[in-house]
Design a protein around this motif. Structure first.
Motif, PDB file in Angstrom:
ATOM      1  N   GLU A 115       0.862  -1.174   0.000  1.00  0.00           N
ATOM      2  CA  GLU A 115       0.000   0.000   0.000  1.00  0.00           C
ATOM      3  C   GLU A 115       0.896   1.221   0.000  1.00  0.00           C
ATOM      4  OE1 GLU A 115      -3.205   0.162   2.868  1.00  0.00           O
ATOM      5  OE2 GLU A 115      -3.092  -2.011   3.134  1.00  0.00           O
ATOM      6  N   THR A 116       0.636   2.159  -0.911  1.00  0.00           N
ATOM      7  CA  THR A 116       1.439   3.373  -0.971  1.00  0.00           C
ATOM      8  C   THR A 116       0.535   4.593  -1.054  1.00  0.00           C
ATOM      9  OG1 THR A 116       1.605   3.434  -3.387  1.00  0.00           O
ATOM     10  CG2 THR A 116       3.293   2.160  -2.207  1.00  0.00           C
ATOM     11  N   VAL A 117       1.110   5.735  -0.726  1.00  0.00           N
ATOM     12  CA  VAL A 117       0.444   7.019  -0.898  1.00  0.00           C
ATOM     13  C   VAL A 117       1.241   7.769  -1.955  1.00  0.00           C
ATOM     14  CG1 VAL A 117      -0.262   9.172   0.214  1.00  0.00           C
ATOM     15  CG2 VAL A 117      -0.293   7.025   1.515  1.00  0.00           C
ATOM     16  N   GLY A 118       0.603   8.019  -3.097  1.00  0.00           N
ATOM     17  CA  GLY A 118       1.251   8.771  -4.162  1.00  0.00           C
ATOM     18  C   GLY A 118       1.035  10.254  -3.935  1.00  0.00           C
ATOM     19  N   VAL A 119       2.116  11.012  -3.858  1.00  0.00           N
ATOM     20  CA  VAL A 119       2.046  12.448  -3.640  1.00  0.00           C
ATOM     21  C   VAL A 119       2.846  13.109  -4.751  1.00  0.00           C
ATOM     22  CG1 VAL A 119       2.569  14.341  -2.058  1.00  0.00           C
ATOM     23  CG2 VAL A 119       1.924  12.096  -1.143  1.00  0.00           C
ATOM     24  N   GLY A 120       2.175  13.950  -5.539  1.00  0.00           N
ATOM     25  CA  GLY A 120       2.909  14.583  -6.624  1.00  0.00           C
ATOM     26  C   GLY A 120       2.074  15.522  -7.457  1.00  0.00           C
ATOM     27  N   ASP A 140       3.722  12.704 -12.129  1.00  0.00           N
ATOM     28  CA  ASP A 140       5.057  12.643 -11.531  1.00  0.00           C
ATOM     29  C   ASP A 140       4.833  12.650 -10.022  1.00  0.00           C
ATOM     30  OD1 ASP A 140       7.758  12.696 -10.951  1.00  0.00           O
ATOM     31  OD2 ASP A 140       7.992  14.821 -11.410  1.00  0.00           O
ATOM     32  N   ALA A 141       4.953  11.480  -9.407  1.00  0.00           N
ATOM     33  CA  ALA A 141       4.657  11.377  -7.981  1.00  0.00           C
ATOM     34  C   ALA A 141       5.639  10.453  -7.278  1.00  0.00           C
ATOM     35  CB  ALA A 141       3.236  10.851  -7.781  1.00  0.00           C
ATOM     36  N   LYS A 142       5.807  10.682  -6.000  1.00  0.00           N
ATOM     37  CA  LYS A 142       6.563   9.780  -5.135  1.00  0.00           C
ATOM     38  C   LYS A 142       5.564   8.812  -4.524  1.00  0.00           C
ATOM     39  CE  LYS A 142      10.190  13.031  -3.933  1.00  0.00           C
ATOM     40  NZ  LYS A 142      10.842  13.796  -2.854  1.00  0.00           N
ATOM     41  N   LEU A 143       5.919   7.544  -4.463  1.00  0.00           N
ATOM     42  CA  LEU A 143       5.107   6.529  -3.792  1.00  0.00           C
ATOM     43  C   LEU A 143       5.692   6.342  -2.397  1.00  0.00           C
ATOM     44  CD1 LEU A 143       4.744   3.926  -6.695  1.00  0.00           C
ATOM     45  CD2 LEU A 143       3.105   5.679  -5.973  1.00  0.00           C
ATOM     46  N   GLY A 177       4.130   5.406   6.620  1.00  0.00           N
ATOM     47  CA  GLY A 177       5.006   6.031   7.605  1.00  0.00           C
ATOM     48  C   GLY A 177       5.878   7.144   7.038  1.00  0.00           C
ATOM     49  N   GLY A 178       5.782   7.409   5.732  1.00  0.00           N
ATOM     50  CA  GLY A 178       6.520   8.510   5.125  1.00  0.00           C
ATOM     51  C   GLY A 178       7.808   8.131   4.420  1.00  0.00           C
ATOM     52  N   GLN A 179       8.130   6.856   4.313  1.00  0.00           N
ATOM     53  CA  GLN A 179       9.346   6.413   3.619  1.00  0.00           C
ATOM     54  C   GLN A 179       9.046   6.263   2.126  1.00  0.00           C
ATOM     55  OE1 GLN A 179      10.588   2.474   4.751  1.00  0.00           O
ATOM     56  NE2 GLN A 179      12.384   2.511   3.433  1.00  0.00           N
ATOM     57  N   GLN A 180       9.934   6.780   1.267  1.00  0.00           N
ATOM     58  CA  GLN A 180       9.716   6.631  -0.167  1.00  0.00           C
ATOM     59  C   GLN A 180       9.970   5.192  -0.582  1.00  0.00           C
ATOM     60  OE1 GLN A 180      11.613   9.422  -2.843  1.00  0.00           O
ATOM     61  NE2 GLN A 180      10.713   8.451  -4.634  1.00  0.00           N
ATOM     62  N   LEU A 181       8.950   4.592  -1.241  1.00  0.00           N
ATOM     63  CA  LEU A 181       9.035   3.215  -1.719  1.00  0.00           C
ATOM     64  C   LEU A 181       9.244   3.134  -3.223  1.00  0.00           C
ATOM     65  CD1 LEU A 181       6.065   1.708   0.332  1.00  0.00           C
ATOM     66  CD2 LEU A 181       8.496   1.661   0.890  1.00  0.00           C
ATOM     67  N   GLY A 182       8.961   4.241  -3.924  1.00  0.00           N
ATOM     68  CA  GLY A 182       9.097   4.236  -5.370  1.00  0.00           C
ATOM     69  C   GLY A 182       8.595   5.524  -5.967  1.00  0.00           C
ATOM     70  N   LYS A 183       8.273   5.448  -7.265  1.00  0.00           N
ATOM     71  CA  LYS A 183       7.751   6.626  -7.973  1.00  0.00           C
ATOM     72  C   LYS A 183       6.770   6.188  -9.039  1.00  0.00           C
ATOM     73  CE  LYS A 183      11.996   6.698 -10.740  1.00  0.00           C
ATOM     74  NZ  LYS A 183      13.140   7.493 -11.150  1.00  0.00           N
ATOM     75  N   TYR A 184       5.956   7.140  -9.464  1.00  0.00           N
ATOM     76  CA  TYR A 184       4.934   6.921 -10.485  1.00  0.00           C
ATOM     77  C   TYR A 184       5.094   8.038 -11.502  1.00  0.00           C
ATOM     78  CZ  TYR A 184       0.210   6.895 -12.526  1.00  0.00           C
ATOM     79  OH  TYR A 184      -0.855   6.871 -13.390  1.00  0.00           O
ATOM     80  N   TYR A 185       5.227   7.662 -12.772  1.00  0.00           N
ATOM     81  CA  TYR A 185       5.468   8.662 -13.815  1.00  0.00           C
ATOM     82  C   TYR A 185       4.923   8.146 -15.142  1.00  0.00           C
ATOM     83  CZ  TYR A 185       9.394   5.488 -14.654  1.00  0.00           C
ATOM     84  OH  TYR A 185      10.163   4.370 -14.884  1.00  0.00           O
ATOM     85  N   GLY A 186       4.973   8.968 -16.159  1.00  0.00           N
ATOM     86  CA  GLY A 186       4.525   8.554 -17.482  1.00  0.00           C
ATOM     87  C   GLY A 186       4.515   9.734 -18.426  1.00  0.00           C
ATOM     88  N   PRO A 187       4.064   9.510 -19.627  1.00  0.00           N
ATOM     89  CA  PRO A 187       3.555   8.264 -20.187  1.00  0.00           C
ATOM     90  C   PRO A 187       4.683   7.336 -20.657  1.00  0.00           C
ATOM     91  CG  PRO A 187       3.161  10.065 -21.748  1.00  0.00           C
ATOM     92  CD  PRO A 187       3.844  10.644 -20.532  1.00  0.00           C
ATOM     93  N   PRO A 188       4.387   6.053 -20.770  1.00  0.00           N
ATOM     94  CA  PRO A 188       3.172   5.405 -20.287  1.00  0.00           C
ATOM     95  C   PRO A 188       3.194   5.365 -18.764  1.00  0.00           C
ATOM     96  CG  PRO A 188       4.713   3.702 -20.943  1.00  0.00           C
ATOM     97  CD  PRO A 188       5.352   5.047 -21.280  1.00  0.00           C
ATOM     98  N   ALA A 189       2.022   5.227 -18.165  1.00  0.00           N
ATOM     99  CA  ALA A 189       1.917   5.149 -16.712  1.00  0.00           C
ATOM    100  C   ALA A 189       2.827   4.023 -16.216  1.00  0.00           C
ATOM    101  CB  ALA A 189       0.477   4.884 -16.303  1.00  0.00           C
ATOM    102  N   THR A 190       3.773   4.388 -15.346  1.00  0.00           N
ATOM    103  CA  THR A 190       4.774   3.441 -14.856  1.00  0.00           C
ATOM    104  C   THR A 190       4.924   3.601 -13.348  1.00  0.00           C
ATOM    105  OG1 THR A 190       5.982   3.634 -16.945  1.00  0.00           O
ATOM    106  CG2 THR A 190       7.194   2.713 -15.077  1.00  0.00           C
ATOM    107  N   TRP A 191       4.835   2.476 -12.649  1.00  0.00           N
ATOM    108  CA  TRP A 191       5.071   2.431 -11.210  1.00  0.00           C
ATOM    109  C   TRP A 191       6.419   1.754 -11.026  1.00  0.00           C
ATOM    110  CZ3 TRP A 191       0.551   1.418 -13.689  1.00  0.00           C
ATOM    111  CH2 TRP A 191      -0.567   2.166 -13.327  1.00  0.00           C
ATOM    112  N   GLU A 192       7.364   2.441 -10.376  1.00  0.00           N
ATOM    113  CA  GLU A 192       8.719   1.913 -10.215  1.00  0.00           C
ATOM    114  C   GLU A 192       9.097   1.896  -8.739  1.00  0.00           C
ATOM    115  OE1 GLU A 192      13.300   2.936 -11.594  1.00  0.00           O
ATOM    116  OE2 GLU A 192      11.624   3.683 -12.801  1.00  0.00           O
ATOM    117  N   ALA A 193       9.538   0.746  -8.252  1.00  0.00           N
ATOM    118  CA  ALA A 193       9.995   0.596  -6.874  1.00  0.00           C
ATOM    119  C   ALA A 193      11.423   1.124  -6.748  1.00  0.00           C
ATOM    120  CB  ALA A 193       9.929  -0.866  -6.453  1.00  0.00           C
TER     121      ALA A 193
END
Length: 181
Positions: free
Chosen positions: A48-53, A77-80, A84-100
């Motif tokens: 479970e992540t919180v995307g902020v961007g 363009d978001a940080k996942l 608890g506030g630790q960065q687990l990855g990022k979300y960007y695109g196109p194409p929509a990409t979730w990266e750990a």
């Protein structure tokens, strides 16, 4: 003295138990989601992540209607982040990409969307493509975007005079990653 010590120890134990439960994350529930947004049985929450961007929109001419213009989604363009506030990855695109953070990443195919409420981008249900790289995204089968806040297209004018202009809006959403059980 023995009773006071025993009572103090029992109180400390009870307070410790309460405090440790306060930090435990609640198990994610799909109960409030429309059927079209629910992950099929046989899958479990993997992360479970919180995307902020931010989401970028571009003013473009409508290819199907001459003389019509609109703000079009150009990419996120978001940080996942962990709860608890630790960065687990990022979300960007196109194409929509979730990266750990370990470099593993996924793209996917949108299966459904559902209204996210006034001023919020829609909820989204995505079937993941096989992961690129080995790591946290390996084996992810579905992604849900839920609890969206903000991110809708700008209300400012979009017309011939500003075609190609870009606007960035802030957003936040929970991204729930699922794997086969």
């Amino acid at each position: 003295m023995m009773i006071k010590t025993t009572l103090a120890a029992a109180t400390l134990l009870a307070l410790t138990a309460c405090a440790s439960n306060m930090g435990a994350p609640a198990m994610y529930s799909q109960a409030m989601l429309p059927d079209s947004m629910q992950v099929p049985a046989g899958h479990r929450v993997a992360m479970e992540t919180v995307g902020v961007g931010e989401i970028t929109y571009e003013c473009r001419a409508d290819k199907d209607m001459a003389g019509k213009y609109a703000w079009v989604f150009a990419g996120p363009d978001a940080k996942l982040m962990s709860r608890g506030g630790q960065q687990l990855g990022k979300y960007y695109g196109p194409p929509a990409t979730w990266e750990a953070m370990d470099g593993s990443k996924i793209t996917g195919k949108q299966l459904a969307v559902s209204p996210g409420g006034d001023g919020n981008i829609p909820l989204q249900f995505v079937q993941a493509n096989p992961a690129m790289g080995v790591g946290a995204m390996s084996g992810v089968t579905y992604i849900q975007r839920v609890k969206t806040r903000g991110g809708v297209a700008p209300a400012s004018a979009c017309g011939m005079a500003n075609v190609g202009a870009k606007q960035i809006v802030n957003y936040q959403a929970d991204y729930i990653f699922w794997k086969a059980a």
